[in-house]
Every structure is written in structure tokens, then in C-alpha cells.
Design a protein around this motif. Sequence first.
Motif, PDB file in Angstrom:
ATOM      1  N   LYS A 162      78.917  23.164 -57.637  1.00 19.15           N
ATOM      2  CA  LYS A 162      78.027  23.146 -58.799  1.00 19.15           C
ATOM      3  C   LYS A 162      76.575  23.035 -58.338  1.00 19.15           C
ATOM      4  O   LYS A 162      76.289  22.618 -57.211  1.00 19.15           O
ATOM      5  CB  LYS A 162      78.369  21.966 -59.709  1.00 19.15           C
ATOM      6  N   TYR A 163      75.660  23.406 -59.214  1.00 14.96           N
ATOM      7  CA  TYR A 163      74.228  23.235 -58.975  1.00 14.96           C
ATOM      8  C   TYR A 163      73.806  21.898 -59.576  1.00 14.96           C
ATOM      9  O   TYR A 163      74.138  21.599 -60.732  1.00 14.96           O
ATOM     10  CB  TYR A 163      73.437  24.356 -59.641  1.00 14.96           C
ATOM     11  N   THR A 165      70.746  19.265 -60.823  1.00 17.04           N
ATOM     12  CA  THR A 165      69.379  19.343 -61.314  1.00 17.04           C
ATOM     13  C   THR A 165      68.438  18.865 -60.221  1.00 17.04           C
ATOM     14  O   THR A 165      68.816  18.075 -59.340  1.00 17.04           O
ATOM     15  CB  THR A 165      69.167  18.494 -62.570  1.00 17.04           C
ATOM     16  N   VAL A 458      79.571  31.403 -62.030  1.00 14.12           N
ATOM     17  CA  VAL A 458      79.630  30.438 -63.138  1.00 14.12           C
ATOM     18  C   VAL A 458      78.576  29.355 -62.957  1.00 14.12           C
ATOM     19  O   VAL A 458      77.825  29.024 -63.886  1.00 14.12           O
ATOM     20  CB  VAL A 458      81.035  29.811 -63.241  1.00 14.12           C
ATOM     21  N   ASN A 459      78.482  28.816 -61.753  1.00 12.20           N
ATOM     22  CA  ASN A 459      77.564  27.702 -61.519  1.00 12.20           C
ATOM     23  C   ASN A 459      76.105  28.132 -61.484  1.00 12.20           C
ATOM     24  O   ASN A 459      75.234  27.424 -62.000  1.00 12.20           O
ATOM     25  CB  ASN A 459      77.934  26.982 -60.225  1.00 12.20           C
ATOM     26  N   THR A 461      74.812  30.730 -63.036  1.00  7.78           N
ATOM     27  CA  THR A 461      74.454  31.098 -64.405  1.00  7.78           C
ATOM     28  C   THR A 461      74.191  29.857 -65.247  1.00  7.78           C
ATOM     29  O   THR A 461      73.237  29.813 -66.038  1.00  7.78           O
ATOM     30  CB  THR A 461      75.564  31.949 -65.048  1.00  7.78           C
ATOM     31  N   GLU A 462      75.004  28.839 -65.064  1.00  3.49           N
ATOM     32  CA  GLU A 462      74.808  27.577 -65.782  1.00  3.49           C
ATOM     33  C   GLU A 462      73.471  26.946 -65.408  1.00  3.49           C
ATOM     34  O   GLU A 462      72.751  26.424 -66.270  1.00  3.49           O
ATOM     35  CB  GLU A 462      75.951  26.621 -65.459  1.00  3.49           C
ATOM     36  N   ALA A 463      73.114  26.989 -64.127  1.00  2.96           N
ATOM     37  CA  ALA A 463      71.842  26.426 -63.678  1.00  2.96           C
ATOM     38  C   ALA A 463      70.663  27.175 -64.283  1.00  2.96           C
ATOM     39  O   ALA A 463      69.667  26.564 -64.696  1.00  2.96           O
ATOM     40  CB  ALA A 463      71.771  26.463 -62.150  1.00  2.96           C
ATOM     41  N   GLU A 465      70.617  28.867 -67.101  1.00  7.30           N
ATOM     42  CA  GLU A 465      70.553  28.539 -68.525  1.00  7.30           C
ATOM     43  C   GLU A 465      69.939  27.158 -68.735  1.00  7.30           C
ATOM     44  O   GLU A 465      69.107  26.961 -69.628  1.00  7.30           O
ATOM     45  CB  GLU A 465      71.963  28.575 -69.139  1.00  7.30           C
ATOM     46  N   ARG A 466      70.331  26.205 -67.909  1.00  4.15           N
ATOM     47  CA  ARG A 466      69.905  24.813 -68.090  1.00  4.15           C
ATOM     48  C   ARG A 466      68.429  24.623 -67.754  1.00  4.15           C
ATOM     49  O   ARG A 466      67.697  23.944 -68.481  1.00  4.15           O
ATOM     50  CB  ARG A 466      70.763  23.903 -67.216  1.00  4.15           C
ATOM     51  N   GLY A 470      67.685  30.689 -69.217  1.00  7.12           N
ATOM     52  CA  GLY A 470      68.474  31.902 -69.067  1.00  7.12           C
ATOM     53  C   GLY A 470      67.771  33.043 -68.358  1.00  7.12           C
ATOM     54  O   GLY A 470      68.348  34.121 -68.221  1.00  7.12           O
TER      55      GLY A 470
END
Length: 482
Positions: A162-163, A165, A458-459, A461-463, A465-466, A470
Motif C-alpha cells: 500500500k501507499y 500518506t 490498485v494502491n 490509484t488509491e494514492a 485519488e486520496r 485523482g
Amino acid sequence: MKLLNYKHWSLMLVISIMASCSQFEEMNYDPNKPTVVPTSGLLKQAQANLVYNMNGELAQLGSQYVQHFTQLEYVEKSNYDETGISSFTGMYRSGLFDLTEIVRLNESDFSKGDVLKYGDNNNQIAVANILKAWVFHNMTDIWGEIPYSEALRGREDIITPKYDTQEQIYDDLITQLENAIDLITISPEVPLQGDLIFNGNMTKWKAFAASLRLRIAMRLSEVDDTKANALINDADFANAFSTSSDYAHFTHFLTQDESNPIYYDNIIRGGGDYHVPSNTMLDYMILLNDPRISTYVNVAVNTGTYVGLEVGIPANSEDDISLINDNYGGQEAPSILMTGAEVLFIKAEAAQRGYIGGDAATFYNDAITASMEYNGVDAADIATYLAEPEVAYDVANWQEKIGAQKWLALYAQGVQAWAEWRRLDYPVLTPGVNAIAISSGIPRRRAYTSDEYSTNSVNVTEAVERSLGGKDLFTGSVWWDK
């Protein structure tokens, strides 16, 4: 009785077999051919790999963004047209993996540990974690969110980490550096081996860790002033770099593939990627009568004067412009991880912001003096420079003063010069006339590369977006860039 005798002989047989196995292992153990790579070799390999990566293309991109450098002929990067470069995966796979392995080996229970662990175990762990903090700090400042807490855990079958913050990463980097400082033994029974930065000097490693912690804490100033204030105290500067002779350097080997990265790109690889000083920096140094100019660059062959190349505009001939001096671009020139001058600029800003006591103007002059001394400027010329009206400290415009002078002192330290320009917003820089039309001008982060989207989609792209709404763009800002 027969049963007791049988048990007795069975027990003796087991003991005999166990002893024979132990003797067999001893007989077949070759101390000159360890089955695990010695940690001293891993440390050498990690330092060379990570310093070259961080002070190679990434640093030179940073130096172009802050207009220390521009390109001689093929000016795409100077004009921000640079799609698909600068992946961080290589740093995980090589240098960061090696550092993680050093920690693992030193924390493992090896019967032949004295062969595997050249040096004090705690000091090896501390140095590995300090270097990891240095690398991750640079990486998160370049890209923003990156794999961190789940990175380098392939042994646990985590292959798509995962990424985290940037705030989470920063908090942990501070903790890791504090723990490393506490772990260091200044006079170990077995000296640290394999260290190409401080040659095993643990006092210097402790000072570097303290200095790096101060850099990371001050980087929070615009996004979380309260936290930065809590992390920076007068006592924190006691163990940190404080003079021109305090610095973290990596000295490059005199072989083609292990030369200073600027030399390698300019001389060995050559071609249109040749980096040269920009007119933005040289014109400013000439305006201030900056005596470091002769250490930073050479005079142009055709004019005998200092001439910078306009950013993003190809040169007609390299003889028309100044080139990077060998002090920074020669084959033997060191890569700089940090200097005492940078810490003194942090100290000046800390005093100005009220984090510590003391006079900000005094610390500011000390920082400039340390940078000048580092570059061989004599005391009389330093005094003259400090008296220049454009140089003199101004409380009302302290960000501009510290920002501009720190920008000059961080010459050829592209990642840090770029980060400080983004944080303090000085000096005011304008993209070259041919720069790609992007909404906010000079890039403020690196975009993630296609390999991340193909292997960890997945990870990443989530980073995006967060943290970026995006949009994975060069113009997006990292967390602390306010």
C-alpha cells in the motif's frame, strides 16, 4: 536389565550422532566462503547504489526545476517534456533491499554471526536505518505518497504494498532517526566496516542523523507549524552539523560507471543531456558579487566571463557559455548528502519562527559563512558579501532572504534545492519561454510511472485519488507544499 542397557546404548548413539553432525558442520564450514553476503559488502553496495540514484537523474531534474542547471542541446527535460522517466522501483529492489537485509541479518541468531557481521551489530542497524530514512525522505518529497510501511516485505508475501500518506511517513521517519541515534555506540569494540560515507565514524553518523531529523522537522513548518515547533528545540542542534567542516559526502570511485553522476552524464555518456549552469543562477550571483561563482562554474571559453545558458534554449556552442566546475562536476567530485550550512539555515529559520532562542540574523550570517568556507572563500570576501544590501538579513522579508541564500548554498543538490524552493517559494522563478504549457508552471512533484500502474495499480490509484484528487500530474503538490 536388558531393556535398561538397550536404552542406555540408544541414548549414547543419539549423543554420538549429534556430536558427529556438529563436528561435520565445523569441518565443512569455510569461513572464506560464507553462505550469506557479509553485511559490510551489503553496506558498500547500498550506499553506492542509493547515492548514485538519488544524486543522478533525480537530482539533476531538481537542479533544472530550480534553474541551477539547464540542458545544452536536447532541452526536453528543461522544458518539462519528460513523460515516463524516474521510476522509484530500482531503489527498492537494490539499495533499500540491501539495507533491510543488513538489519535482518544483524537481528537474526546466526551461529557464525562473527563471520557475517563485520562491525558492531547495533551500529550497523543504526546506519542502515539512517540511510533508509534519508532515501525515503527524498523519495516522498519527490513523488508524495509512496509504498513505505508494507514496502520491502516480500518475505511476508507482500508484493503489492500500500501507499502511505506523506504525513504517516514523516512521523515514522522522525521516530526511526531518534531510535537510530539512541542505538549508536560511539566507541564500539568492533569498528563499522563497509562504510563509504564516514569510514565507520559513529560520531559523524550520529550528527548526520540529528541533522537529517532537523531537516525533516522543518519541512513540516508550512503544513503543521505546531508539530514542527514541538520537534525543533535548542538542544536538537547540539549534536547536529554546525560548521563548514561538517558534512555528509559520498566520494565516487575513479571508474567509468562509478564516477560523479554529473561527470558521468556530461563526459562519459555525453550527448544532448549535457547539463550546464543556467543564466537565472549566474545572473543572480553576478548581481550579488557572489565569490562562490568561481567554485561553482568556469568562465566561458569564448568570452572569458561567466555566462549562463537561458533555460530551455539550446546553445550554439558550449564554448559560448560557462560549464560546471570540477568541484561539482568532475569525476572525483563528491555527491553531497547534507552540509553544515544547511543546518545553520534551519537554525536561522527556527529562531525566526520562534522554535528556538537566539538571533535569526546571526544564524543566517553563520549559514552563509559556512557555505562560503565550504567553497574555499576567504574571510575578507565573506565579510564583503554579507555587507551587500541584497544579502543583508531582513526580518520583514525573512522567507525571501533565507529562501534565496539557501537556494544558492544548495547548488548541485537538486532534490533538496527543489524541496526548499517549493516550501519557501523563493527565489521567484519563471519557466523558460519554451516550457510545456502546464497549469501552474514549474513541476512541484514527479508523476508515478507506468510500471506502478501495471504492477500495483490498485494502491497507486488509491494514492492518487486520496492525495491528488485523482490527477497524477507534475503540477500537483506534495502534502507539505502549501
